[in-house]
Write a protein that holds these residues in place. Structure first.
Motif, PDB file in Angstrom:
ATOM      1  N   ASP A  12      -3.107  -4.010  20.380  1.00  0.00           N
ATOM      2  CA  ASP A  12      -4.515  -4.147  20.009  1.00  0.00           C
ATOM      3  C   ASP A  12      -5.094  -2.890  19.370  1.00  0.00           C
ATOM      4  OD1 ASP A  12      -4.562  -6.740  20.891  1.00  0.00           O
ATOM      5  OD2 ASP A  12      -5.365  -6.250  22.872  1.00  0.00           O
ATOM      6  N   ARG A  13      -4.305  -1.807  19.298  1.00  0.00           N
ATOM      7  CA  ARG A  13      -4.785  -0.542  18.722  1.00  0.00           C
ATOM      8  C   ARG A  13      -4.284  -0.311  17.297  1.00  0.00           C
ATOM      9  NH1 ARG A  13      -2.523   3.831  22.300  1.00  0.00           N
ATOM     10  NH2 ARG A  13      -3.663   5.152  20.827  1.00  0.00           N
ATOM     11  N   LEU A  14      -3.519  -1.231  16.771  1.00  0.00           N
ATOM     12  CA  LEU A  14      -2.954  -1.052  15.429  1.00  0.00           C
ATOM     13  C   LEU A  14      -3.964  -1.408  14.351  1.00  0.00           C
ATOM     14  CD1 LEU A  14       0.492  -2.792  16.055  1.00  0.00           C
ATOM     15  CD2 LEU A  14       0.128  -0.325  15.783  1.00  0.00           C
ATOM     16  N   PHE A  15      -3.989  -0.622  13.291  1.00  0.00           N
ATOM     17  CA  PHE A  15      -4.723  -1.018  12.091  1.00  0.00           C
ATOM     18  C   PHE A  15      -3.997  -0.461  10.875  1.00  0.00           C
ATOM     19  CE2 PHE A  15      -6.641   2.994  13.321  1.00  0.00           C
ATOM     20  CZ  PHE A  15      -6.957   3.643  12.136  1.00  0.00           C
ATOM     21  N   LEU A  16      -4.475  -0.797   9.690  1.00  0.00           N
ATOM     22  CA  LEU A  16      -3.743  -0.524   8.459  1.00  0.00           C
ATOM     23  C   LEU A  16      -4.527   0.386   7.526  1.00  0.00           C
ATOM     24  CD1 LEU A  16      -2.498  -4.152   7.794  1.00  0.00           C
ATOM     25  CD2 LEU A  16      -1.056  -2.221   8.456  1.00  0.00           C
ATOM     26  N   GLU A  17      -3.776   1.163   6.738  1.00  0.00           N
ATOM     27  CA  GLU A  17      -4.325   1.972   5.670  1.00  0.00           C
ATOM     28  C   GLU A  17      -3.451   1.783   4.436  1.00  0.00           C
ATOM     29  OE1 GLU A  17      -4.458   6.035   6.948  1.00  0.00           O
ATOM     30  OE2 GLU A  17      -5.821   5.619   8.628  1.00  0.00           O
ATOM     31  N   VAL A  18      -4.048   1.941   3.258  1.00  0.00           N
ATOM     32  CA  VAL A  18      -3.285   1.918   2.021  1.00  0.00           C
ATOM     33  C   VAL A  18      -3.436   3.285   1.355  1.00  0.00           C
ATOM     34  CG1 VAL A  18      -5.189   0.964   0.642  1.00  0.00           C
ATOM     35  CG2 VAL A  18      -2.829   0.648  -0.111  1.00  0.00           C
ATOM     36  N   CYS A  19      -2.368   3.755   0.745  1.00  0.00           N
ATOM     37  CA  CYS A  19      -2.394   5.055   0.092  1.00  0.00           C
ATOM     38  C   CYS A  19      -1.492   5.022  -1.133  1.00  0.00           C
ATOM     39  CB  CYS A  19      -1.957   6.161   1.044  1.00  0.00           C
ATOM     40  SG  CYS A  19      -0.274   5.955   1.673  1.00  0.00           S
ATOM     41  N   ALA A  72       6.756   3.545   9.598  1.00  0.00           N
ATOM     42  CA  ALA A  72       6.694   2.108   9.328  1.00  0.00           C
ATOM     43  C   ALA A  72       5.796   1.926   8.115  1.00  0.00           C
ATOM     44  CB  ALA A  72       6.106   1.381  10.534  1.00  0.00           C
ATOM     45  N   HIS A  73       6.333   1.348   7.049  1.00  0.00           N
ATOM     46  CA  HIS A  73       5.516   1.179   5.846  1.00  0.00           C
ATOM     47  C   HIS A  73       6.058   0.047   4.991  1.00  0.00           C
ATOM     48  CE1 HIS A  73       8.803   3.689   4.215  1.00  0.00           C
ATOM     49  NE2 HIS A  73       8.533   3.087   3.060  1.00  0.00           N
ATOM     50  N   GLN A  74       5.195  -0.449   4.126  1.00  0.00           N
ATOM     51  CA  GLN A  74       5.567  -1.446   3.128  1.00  0.00           C
ATOM     52  C   GLN A  74       5.103  -0.918   1.783  1.00  0.00           C
ATOM     53  OE1 GLN A  74       3.736  -5.122   4.417  1.00  0.00           O
ATOM     54  NE2 GLN A  74       5.266  -5.483   5.995  1.00  0.00           N
ATOM     55  N   GLN A  75       6.048  -0.671   0.894  1.00  0.00           N
ATOM     56  CA  GLN A  75       5.706  -0.115  -0.409  1.00  0.00           C
ATOM     57  C   GLN A  75       5.737  -1.200  -1.478  1.00  0.00           C
ATOM     58  OE1 GLN A  75       7.710   3.501  -1.454  1.00  0.00           O
ATOM     59  NE2 GLN A  75       7.066   3.407  -3.599  1.00  0.00           N
ATOM     60  N   LYS A  76       4.687  -1.228  -2.293  1.00  0.00           N
ATOM     61  CA  LYS A  76       4.584  -2.167  -3.401  1.00  0.00           C
ATOM     62  C   LYS A  76       4.220  -1.372  -4.638  1.00  0.00           C
ATOM     63  CE  LYS A  76       3.185  -5.877  -0.280  1.00  0.00           C
ATOM     64  NZ  LYS A  76       2.113  -6.795   0.149  1.00  0.00           N
ATOM     65  N   GLU A  77       5.230  -1.114  -5.470  1.00  0.00           N
ATOM     66  CA  GLU A  77       5.063  -0.286  -6.656  1.00  0.00           C
ATOM     67  C   GLU A  77       4.476   1.061  -6.269  1.00  0.00           C
ATOM     68  OE1 GLU A  77       6.565  -0.930  -9.244  1.00  0.00           O
ATOM     69  OE2 GLU A  77       6.994  -3.048  -9.018  1.00  0.00           O
ATOM     70  N   ASN A  78       3.289   1.406  -6.747  1.00  0.00           N
ATOM     71  CA  ASN A  78       2.762   2.753  -6.498  1.00  0.00           C
ATOM     72  C   ASN A  78       1.847   2.825  -5.277  1.00  0.00           C
ATOM     73  OD1 ASN A  78       0.616   1.301  -7.759  1.00  0.00           O
ATOM     74  ND2 ASN A  78      -0.349   3.224  -8.343  1.00  0.00           N
ATOM     75  N   LEU A  79       1.817   1.761  -4.473  1.00  0.00           N
ATOM     76  CA  LEU A  79       0.962   1.742  -3.293  1.00  0.00           C
ATOM     77  C   LEU A  79       1.784   1.567  -2.019  1.00  0.00           C
ATOM     78  CD1 LEU A  79      -1.932  -0.533  -4.598  1.00  0.00           C
ATOM     79  CD2 LEU A  79      -1.836   1.962  -4.583  1.00  0.00           C
ATOM     80  N   GLY A 123     -11.271   0.168   3.596  1.00  0.00           N
ATOM     81  CA  GLY A 123     -11.433  -1.215   3.173  1.00  0.00           C
ATOM     82  C   GLY A 123     -10.586  -1.610   1.979  1.00  0.00           C
ATOM     83  N   ALA A 124     -10.076  -0.614   1.228  1.00  0.00           N
ATOM     84  CA  ALA A 124      -9.233  -0.933   0.067  1.00  0.00           C
ATOM     85  C   ALA A 124      -7.931  -1.608   0.466  1.00  0.00           C
ATOM     86  CB  ALA A 124      -8.929   0.334  -0.738  1.00  0.00           C
ATOM     87  N   VAL A 125      -7.609  -1.571   1.747  1.00  0.00           N
ATOM     88  CA  VAL A 125      -6.386  -2.198   2.229  1.00  0.00           C
ATOM     89  C   VAL A 125      -6.347  -3.686   1.886  1.00  0.00           C
ATOM     90  CG1 VAL A 125      -7.243  -2.805   4.522  1.00  0.00           C
ATOM     91  CG2 VAL A 125      -4.820  -2.281   4.223  1.00  0.00           C
ATOM     92  N   TYR A 126      -7.519  -4.298   1.687  1.00  0.00           N
ATOM     93  CA  TYR A 126      -7.544  -5.743   1.432  1.00  0.00           C
ATOM     94  C   TYR A 126      -7.071  -6.120   0.032  1.00  0.00           C
ATOM     95  CZ  TYR A 126      -9.471  -6.647   5.992  1.00  0.00           C
ATOM     96  OH  TYR A 126      -9.617  -6.744   7.351  1.00  0.00           O
ATOM     97  N   MET A 127      -6.888  -5.141  -0.863  1.00  0.00           N
ATOM     98  CA  MET A 127      -6.261  -5.470  -2.142  1.00  0.00           C
ATOM     99  C   MET A 127      -4.770  -5.736  -1.953  1.00  0.00           C
ATOM    100  SD  MET A 127      -5.832  -1.906  -4.323  1.00  0.00           S
ATOM    101  CE  MET A 127      -4.862  -2.699  -5.626  1.00  0.00           C
ATOM    102  N   MET A 128      -4.247  -5.399  -0.771  1.00  0.00           N
ATOM    103  CA  MET A 128      -2.843  -5.637  -0.461  1.00  0.00           C
ATOM    104  C   MET A 128      -2.638  -6.970   0.260  1.00  0.00           C
ATOM    105  SD  MET A 128      -1.331  -2.879  -1.617  1.00  0.00           S
ATOM    106  CE  MET A 128       0.185  -2.439  -0.766  1.00  0.00           C
ATOM    107  N   THR A 148      -6.745 -12.649   0.808  1.00  0.00           N
ATOM    108  CA  THR A 148      -8.093 -12.154   0.535  1.00  0.00           C
ATOM    109  C   THR A 148      -8.384 -12.153  -0.957  1.00  0.00           C
ATOM    110  OG1 THR A 148      -8.125 -10.783   2.528  1.00  0.00           O
ATOM    111  CG2 THR A 148      -9.651 -10.180   0.768  1.00  0.00           C
ATOM    112  N   LEU A 149      -7.414 -11.725  -1.766  1.00  0.00           N
ATOM    113  CA  LEU A 149      -7.622 -11.740  -3.208  1.00  0.00           C
ATOM    114  C   LEU A 149      -7.738 -13.169  -3.738  1.00  0.00           C
ATOM    115  CD1 LEU A 149      -5.437  -8.876  -4.721  1.00  0.00           C
ATOM    116  CD2 LEU A 149      -7.886  -8.915  -4.240  1.00  0.00           C
ATOM    117  N   GLN A 150      -6.937 -14.074  -3.178  1.00  0.00           N
ATOM    118  CA  GLN A 150      -7.014 -15.459  -3.624  1.00  0.00           C
ATOM    119  C   GLN A 150      -8.382 -16.060  -3.310  1.00  0.00           C
ATOM    120  OE1 GLN A 150      -4.916 -17.051  -5.483  1.00  0.00           O
ATOM    121  NE2 GLN A 150      -5.879 -19.065  -5.440  1.00  0.00           N
ATOM    122  N   LYS A 151      -8.874 -15.802  -2.123  1.00  0.00           N
ATOM    123  CA  LYS A 151     -10.193 -16.319  -1.752  1.00  0.00           C
ATOM    124  C   LYS A 151     -11.277 -15.703  -2.619  1.00  0.00           C
ATOM    125  CE  LYS A 151     -13.083 -17.327   2.267  1.00  0.00           C
ATOM    126  NZ  LYS A 151     -13.205 -17.215   3.751  1.00  0.00           N
TER     127      LYS A 151
END
Length: 223
Positions: A10-17, A29-36, A129-134, A138-141
């Motif tokens: 319950d303490r986990l959250f996400l960041e994008v960089c 622990a990470h998931q890389q998508k091109e330059n993000l 909040g930029a994490v939601y571009m990943m 969310t983008l579809q909605k």
């Protein structure tokens, strides 16, 4: 699971960089998508660093006995429950009118029910909040609510600007605007100088190469 369910989940959250120069993060622990890069962090104040607790490592995952897929599923669930996405027009976003969240409306207010509005802001009510571009859902909605393909402009690690794609958009001008804005904000908030396109039919988020000013895109982040 060595306390994962009781003390960690319950303490986990996400960041994008931005992923550039992050080779030293291979143990995270990470998931890389091109330059993000999407990373997990534990909430809970760290007195030494005056911020939330550290980034989750693969060594910790092994200790907890969980797979990376489960870790990110749980972190996304926390994000949506505790820091849900907000899509607002520019005026409402910077007036902190969080009740004007287009994603939760059946109908947008008439004053912004148009596809030629300059900017919408995708964020949350806290930070990162930029994490939601990943998040493809969310983008579809967002694309469905705004009724078009999206041009995605990273403002910082906290916010991204969305524009509805239309004929005549000057992509190079938008790219230059993102570049200039990034130099005006603290380096710690930097996300990317790239601009992106989300196609609501193919469900793809792609980098728009600098030489292109048409709707085709090159590097695909997800599909």
């Amino acid at each position: 699971m060595n306390g994962y369910e009781e003390k960690i989940k319950d303490r986990l959250f996400l960041e994008v960089c931005n992923a550039a120069g992050r080779e030293e993060w291979d143990g995270l622990a990470h998931q890389q998508k091109e330059n993000l890069m999407l990373v997990c962090r534990l909430s809970g104040y760290d007195e030494k660093f005056q911020r939330d607790c550290g980034l989750v490592t693969r060594e910790q995952m092994e200790h907890w006995g969980i797979e990376e897929e489960v870790l990110f599923q749980d972190a996304w669930a926390n994000m949506f429950a505790k820091r849900p996405p907000l899509l607002m027009d520019f005026e409402d976003a910077y007036g902190h009118h969080y009740d004007q969240n287009i994603l939760s409306m059946e109908k947008k207010p008439e004053r912004i029910w148009r596809t030629d509005a300059d900017f919408y802001v995708l964020t949350n009510n806290m930070d990162h909040g930029a994490v939601y571009m990943m998040d493809e859902a969310t983008l579809q909605k967002s694309a469905e609510k705004l009724d078009g393909n999206l041009i995605v402009l990273p403002a910082s690690i906290h916010d991204v600007y969305l524009m509805v794609e239309r004929e005549g958009l000057d992509m190079e001008r938008l790219r230059n605007g993102v570049y200039g804005a990034n130099r005006a904000f603290p380096e710690a908030d930097y996300l990317s100088d790239e601009i992106y396109r989300y196609d609501r039919d193919t469900h793809r988020l792609s980098v728009i190469p600098g030489s292109m000013q048409e709707e085709q895109a090159g590097m695909v982040l997800y599909q």
